[in-house]
Design a protein around this motif. Structure first.
Motif, PDB file in Angstrom:
ATOM      1  N   PRO A 107       9.323  10.998  -3.394  1.00  0.00           N
ATOM      2  CA  PRO A 107       9.403  10.450  -2.040  1.00  0.00           C
ATOM      3  C   PRO A 107       8.393   9.369  -1.656  1.00  0.00           C
ATOM      4  CG  PRO A 107       8.374  12.611  -2.006  1.00  0.00           C
ATOM      5  CD  PRO A 107       8.782  12.367  -3.416  1.00  0.00           C
ATOM      6  N   ALA A 108       7.301   9.205  -2.388  1.00  0.00           N
ATOM      7  CA  ALA A 108       6.224   8.325  -1.909  1.00  0.00           C
ATOM      8  C   ALA A 108       6.163   7.012  -2.695  1.00  0.00           C
ATOM      9  CB  ALA A 108       4.880   9.046  -2.020  1.00  0.00           C
ATOM     10  N   GLY A 109       5.439   6.069  -2.132  1.00  0.00           N
ATOM     11  CA  GLY A 109       5.241   4.798  -2.805  1.00  0.00           C
ATOM     12  C   GLY A 109       4.622   4.984  -4.174  1.00  0.00           C
ATOM     13  N   ALA A 110       3.646   5.887  -4.260  1.00  0.00           N
ATOM     14  CA  ALA A 110       2.990   6.126  -5.548  1.00  0.00           C
ATOM     15  C   ALA A 110       3.979   6.630  -6.596  1.00  0.00           C
ATOM     16  CB  ALA A 110       1.843   7.133  -5.380  1.00  0.00           C
ATOM     17  N   ASN A 111       4.986   7.396  -6.158  1.00  0.00           N
ATOM     18  CA  ASN A 111       6.008   7.859  -7.106  1.00  0.00           C
ATOM     19  C   ASN A 111       6.797   6.681  -7.669  1.00  0.00           C
ATOM     20  OD1 ASN A 111       6.394  10.399  -4.739  1.00  0.00           O
ATOM     21  ND2 ASN A 111       5.714  10.821  -6.821  1.00  0.00           N
ATOM     22  N   ALA A 112       7.104   5.710  -6.798  1.00  0.00           N
ATOM     23  CA  ALA A 112       7.851   4.532  -7.255  1.00  0.00           C
ATOM     24  C   ALA A 112       7.025   3.735  -8.256  1.00  0.00           C
ATOM     25  CB  ALA A 112       8.236   3.662  -6.061  1.00  0.00           C
ATOM     26  N   VAL A 113       5.721   3.661  -8.012  1.00  0.00           N
ATOM     27  CA  VAL A 113       4.833   2.915  -8.913  1.00  0.00           C
ATOM     28  C   VAL A 113       4.700   3.641 -10.257  1.00  0.00           C
ATOM     29  CG1 VAL A 113       2.432   2.176  -9.245  1.00  0.00           C
ATOM     30  CG2 VAL A 113       3.568   1.777  -7.045  1.00  0.00           C
ATOM     31  N   GLU A 114       4.494   4.955 -10.195  1.00  0.00           N
ATOM     32  CA  GLU A 114       4.358   5.728 -11.446  1.00  0.00           C
ATOM     33  C   GLU A 114       5.602   5.553 -12.323  1.00  0.00           C
ATOM     34  OE1 GLU A 114       1.781   7.329 -12.606  1.00  0.00           O
ATOM     35  OE2 GLU A 114       0.507   7.423 -10.834  1.00  0.00           O
ATOM     36  N   VAL A 201       2.263  -6.534  -9.260  1.00  0.00           N
ATOM     37  CA  VAL A 201       1.708  -7.422  -8.234  1.00  0.00           C
ATOM     38  C   VAL A 201       2.308  -7.123  -6.858  1.00  0.00           C
ATOM     39  CG1 VAL A 201       3.439  -9.262  -8.579  1.00  0.00           C
ATOM     40  CG2 VAL A 201       1.162  -9.871  -7.768  1.00  0.00           C
ATOM     41  N   GLU A 202       1.479  -7.310  -5.833  1.00  0.00           N
ATOM     42  CA  GLU A 202       1.964  -7.321  -4.444  1.00  0.00           C
ATOM     43  C   GLU A 202       2.022  -8.781  -4.007  1.00  0.00           C
ATOM     44  OE1 GLU A 202      -0.773  -4.264  -2.203  1.00  0.00           O
ATOM     45  OE2 GLU A 202      -1.639  -4.905  -4.088  1.00  0.00           O
ATOM     46  N   THR A 203       3.074  -9.176  -3.307  1.00  0.00           N
ATOM     47  CA  THR A 203       3.164 -10.572  -2.847  1.00  0.00           C
ATOM     48  C   THR A 203       2.171 -10.843  -1.724  1.00  0.00           C
ATOM     49  OG1 THR A 203       4.832 -10.023  -1.236  1.00  0.00           O
ATOM     50  CG2 THR A 203       5.618 -10.689  -3.407  1.00  0.00           C
ATOM     51  N   GLY A 206      -1.507  -5.674   1.181  1.00  0.00           N
ATOM     52  CA  GLY A 206      -1.644  -5.046   2.500  1.00  0.00           C
ATOM     53  C   GLY A 206      -2.973  -4.331   2.666  1.00  0.00           C
ATOM     54  N   GLU A 207      -3.270  -3.435   1.729  1.00  0.00           N
ATOM     55  CA  GLU A 207      -4.529  -2.670   1.820  1.00  0.00           C
ATOM     56  C   GLU A 207      -5.705  -3.512   1.361  1.00  0.00           C
ATOM     57  OE1 GLU A 207      -4.419   0.493   3.256  1.00  0.00           O
ATOM     58  OE2 GLU A 207      -2.424  -0.313   3.573  1.00  0.00           O
ATOM     59  N   GLY A 208      -5.451  -4.447   0.485  1.00  0.00           N
ATOM     60  CA  GLY A 208      -6.536  -5.255  -0.109  1.00  0.00           C
ATOM     61  C   GLY A 208      -7.072  -6.337   0.803  1.00  0.00           C
ATOM     62  N   VAL A 234       7.171  -6.013  -9.108  1.00  0.00           N
ATOM     63  CA  VAL A 234       6.683  -6.321  -7.756  1.00  0.00           C
ATOM     64  C   VAL A 234       6.634  -5.014  -6.970  1.00  0.00           C
ATOM     65  CG1 VAL A 234       7.187  -7.450  -5.558  1.00  0.00           C
ATOM     66  CG2 VAL A 234       7.400  -8.731  -7.682  1.00  0.00           C
ATOM     67  N   ASP A 235       5.445  -4.680  -6.492  1.00  0.00           N
ATOM     68  CA  ASP A 235       5.271  -3.495  -5.655  1.00  0.00           C
ATOM     69  C   ASP A 235       5.513  -3.927  -4.211  1.00  0.00           C
ATOM     70  OD1 ASP A 235       4.460  -1.441  -4.077  1.00  0.00           O
ATOM     71  OD2 ASP A 235       2.564  -1.067  -5.111  1.00  0.00           O
ATOM     72  N   ASP A 236       6.732  -3.648  -3.726  1.00  0.00           N
ATOM     73  CA  ASP A 236       7.127  -4.040  -2.371  1.00  0.00           C
ATOM     74  C   ASP A 236       7.104  -2.835  -1.428  1.00  0.00           C
ATOM     75  OD1 ASP A 236       7.476  -6.528  -1.331  1.00  0.00           O
ATOM     76  OD2 ASP A 236       9.639  -6.655  -1.651  1.00  0.00           O
ATOM     77  N   VAL A 237       6.258  -1.868  -1.758  1.00  0.00           N
ATOM     78  CA  VAL A 237       6.197  -0.638  -0.956  1.00  0.00           C
ATOM     79  C   VAL A 237       5.805  -0.953   0.489  1.00  0.00           C
ATOM     80  CG1 VAL A 237       4.804   1.473  -0.642  1.00  0.00           C
ATOM     81  CG2 VAL A 237       5.825   0.957  -2.864  1.00  0.00           C
ATOM     82  N   GLN A 238       4.811  -1.812   0.679  1.00  0.00           N
ATOM     83  CA  GLN A 238       4.353  -2.106   2.048  1.00  0.00           C
ATOM     84  C   GLN A 238       4.986  -3.387   2.601  1.00  0.00           C
ATOM     85  OE1 GLN A 238       0.184  -2.484   4.583  1.00  0.00           O
ATOM     86  NE2 GLN A 238       0.255  -1.186   2.810  1.00  0.00           N
ATOM     87  N   MET A 239       5.225  -4.380   1.752  1.00  0.00           N
ATOM     88  CA  MET A 239       5.700  -5.675   2.237  1.00  0.00           C
ATOM     89  C   MET A 239       7.224  -5.817   2.178  1.00  0.00           C
ATOM     90  SD  MET A 239       3.165  -7.156   3.439  1.00  0.00           S
ATOM     91  CE  MET A 239       1.594  -6.277   3.559  1.00  0.00           C
TER      92      MET A 239
HETATM   93  N1  PLP Z   1       1.931   0.393  -3.050  1.00  0.00           N
HETATM   94  C1  PLP Z   1       1.538  -0.292  -1.975  1.00  0.00           C
HETATM   95  C2  PLP Z   1       1.590  -1.788  -2.003  1.00  0.00           C
HETATM   96  C3  PLP Z   1       1.056   0.359  -0.841  1.00  0.00           C
HETATM   97  O1  PLP Z   1       0.639  -0.348   0.213  1.00  0.00           O
HETATM   98  C4  PLP Z   1       1.009   1.771  -0.844  1.00  0.00           C
HETATM   99  C5  PLP Z   1       0.497   2.500   0.328  1.00  0.00           C
HETATM  100  O2  PLP Z   1      -0.075   1.962   1.243  1.00  0.00           O
HETATM  101  C6  PLP Z   1       1.439   2.452  -1.987  1.00  0.00           C
HETATM  102  C7  PLP Z   1       1.894   1.734  -3.069  1.00  0.00           C
HETATM  103  C8  PLP Z   1       1.388   3.937  -2.040  1.00  0.00           C
HETATM  104  O3  PLP Z   1       2.350   4.506  -1.216  1.00  0.00           O
HETATM  105  P1  PLP Z   1       2.219   6.036  -0.805  1.00  0.00           P
HETATM  106  O4  PLP Z   1       1.026   6.138   0.083  1.00  0.00           O
HETATM  107  O5  PLP Z   1       3.495   6.347  -0.088  1.00  0.00           O
HETATM  108  O6  PLP Z   1       2.082   6.816  -2.061  1.00  0.00           O
END
Ligand code: PLP
Length: 416
Positions: A107-114, A201-203, A206-208, A234-239
């Motif tokens: 369910p989480a962004g980290a899962n998509a990245v892993e 890469v993030e385009t 967001g956190e950085g 491309v990690d588009d989780v936030q953008m």
């Molecule tokens: N990737 C990006 C670009 C994020 O900004 C975040 C969370 O802020 C994540 C991954 C991780 O997402 P999650 O907190 O849902 O695991």
């Protein structure tokens, strides 16, 4: 001491900056238990692009729940999941000529990245990943290994390996040709750089610190990956989901990543949902090789489908996000001009905006002064030096103007 302080772990963070107890939310507003209203320019760190309890999505959800629609289903076939897959393919992928397989990684962004990192390694048979300075990809060990922030990395407790950071766009103040170092290492058999499986890469980081990669830089990166046979993630989780204007944040650069990570607002209603998208020929997973209990949260499919149908069948939301983003930028640029004694500058794209100060202390003071005026916003960047503004994309013109007035008053107070 309240129950949050006495019982909840010290790890909690947002609750420290906003020490009230929230109870209700509607659109761009959150209300605490005493009925005080807060304009939410944080929007669940990008999970609430369509606002709190969006009425259109709420009706679809309530109907689904009331008819006893399946809630939990692992990766079984359900009507809600079929509707989501068909709608996502039609409204999002089809309209952009993108051909991706869709994986539900958890369910989480980290899962998509892993899942993206695992798949890139499995496909290429290589271990090493290239990440970028000030990247943030999540808190699980694989995602942390490609994350920059030293405090967050420190929490891992074990060595974070198999990732090599490269300078993000403008990290060297534009003084060095893009990718000079990266390309030199790739081409030098004595550089010590293992052949990478992928670049992540993030385009816009967001956190950085709301660091924006130029379209030209992203095209250069895509080209470099192609030439060196490296997968581009491309990690588009936030953008993603329209935060920078178009549905995918990489659209303006005209690139097609090999793998894309989505989460946060793909759930529509703040419900947990994540996707890992990839080129069909990369789909070499064995059945069940990557799984998880919460990959089929059907209310999230229902809300997501409704959000896609409501907001992404035309380009109205994209255009309004770009226009509103320019308005935020104008106000931030004016603030910088009005306060030459406190150096600050505006940064961002679409409705991911930041006002960058020289210290984290100043940005924190601005966010605190904003909170005192009923405006929720957080800091970002390696030292928390950026006051970050991310309203819901559905914010009205009046709410946006109201929030920017509150931000202006907060900055004026801190810089007085
Ligand atoms: N990737 C990006 C670009 C994020 O900004 C975040 C969370 O802020 C994540 C991954 C991780 O997402 P999650 O907190 O849902 O695991």
């Amino acid at each position: 001491m309240n129950v949050f302080e006495s019982v909840e772990s010290e790890v909690r963070s947002y609750s420290r900056g906003w020490p009230v107890v929230f109870d209700r939310g509607t659109g761009s507003w959150l209300y605490d238990e005493d009925g005080n209203a807060y304009l939410d320019f944080f929007a669940g760190a990008g999970a609430l692009n369509y606002g709190h309890n969006n009425p259109v999505l709420k009706h679809a959800l309530v109907d689904y729940i009331m008819r006893d629609g399946v809630t939990h289903s692992l990766d079984m076939q359900t009507v809600a999941k079929r509707d989501f897959l068909e709608t996502f393919t039609d409204v999002v992928l089809g309209q952009r000529n993108l051909d991706y397989k869709i994986m539900f990684p958890g369910p989480a962004g980290a899962n998509a990245v892993e899942a993206a990192l695992k798949l890139a390694r499995k496909v290429t048979g290589r271990e090493s990943i290239i990440n970028f300075t000030n990247a943030f990809h999540g808190m699980t060990l694989g995602a942390l290994s490609v994350t920059g922030n030293s405090m967050k990395r420190g929490g891992a407790g074990i060595p974070l390996v198999h990732a090599t950071p490269m300078p993000y766009d403008n990290y060297l103040d534009g003084k060095v040709e893009d990718f000079l170092w990266f390309e030199r290492l790739l081409e030098d058999s004595g550089s010590g750089l293992n052949e990478p499986a992928a670049v992540i890469v993030e385009t816009v980081q967001g956190e950085g610190g709301i660091n924006v990669a130029r379209d030209e830089w992203l095209r250069g990166l895509a080209d470099l990956c192609k030439r060196h046979d490296i997968l581009l993630i491309v990690d588009d989780v936030q953008m993603g989901c329209g935060r920078t204007g178009p549905f995918f944040s990489f659209e303006s650069a005209g690139i097609t990543p090999d793998i894309v990570c989505l989460s946060k607002s793909i759930g529509g209603y703040g419900l947990p949902l994540a996707l890992t998208l990839f080129r069909p020929d990369l789909d070499i997973w064995e059945p069940g090789e990557h799984n998880g209990t919460f990959r089929g949260i059907n209310p999230a499919f229902v809300a997501s489908t409704e959000a896609l149908r409501t907001y992404w069948r035309d380009d109205k939301l994209e255009k309004s996000t770009l226009a509103k983003g320019e308005q935020v930028e104008r106000v931030m640029t004016e603030l910088a001009q009005v306060h030459p004694g406190t150096p600050m500058f505006a940064k961002g794209r679409g409705l991911a905006r930041g006002l960058s100060f020289e210290t984290g202390e100043l940005a924190t003071k601005v966010c605190r002064a904003a909170f005192d005026r009923g405006l929720l916003m957080e800091t970002s960047g390696p030292d928390g030096e950026v006051a970050k503004v991310m309203p819901p994309l559905t914010v009205t013109d009046e709410e946006l103007a109201d929030g920017l007035d509150r931000l202006t008053a907060a900055v004026n107070q801190v810089c007085a």
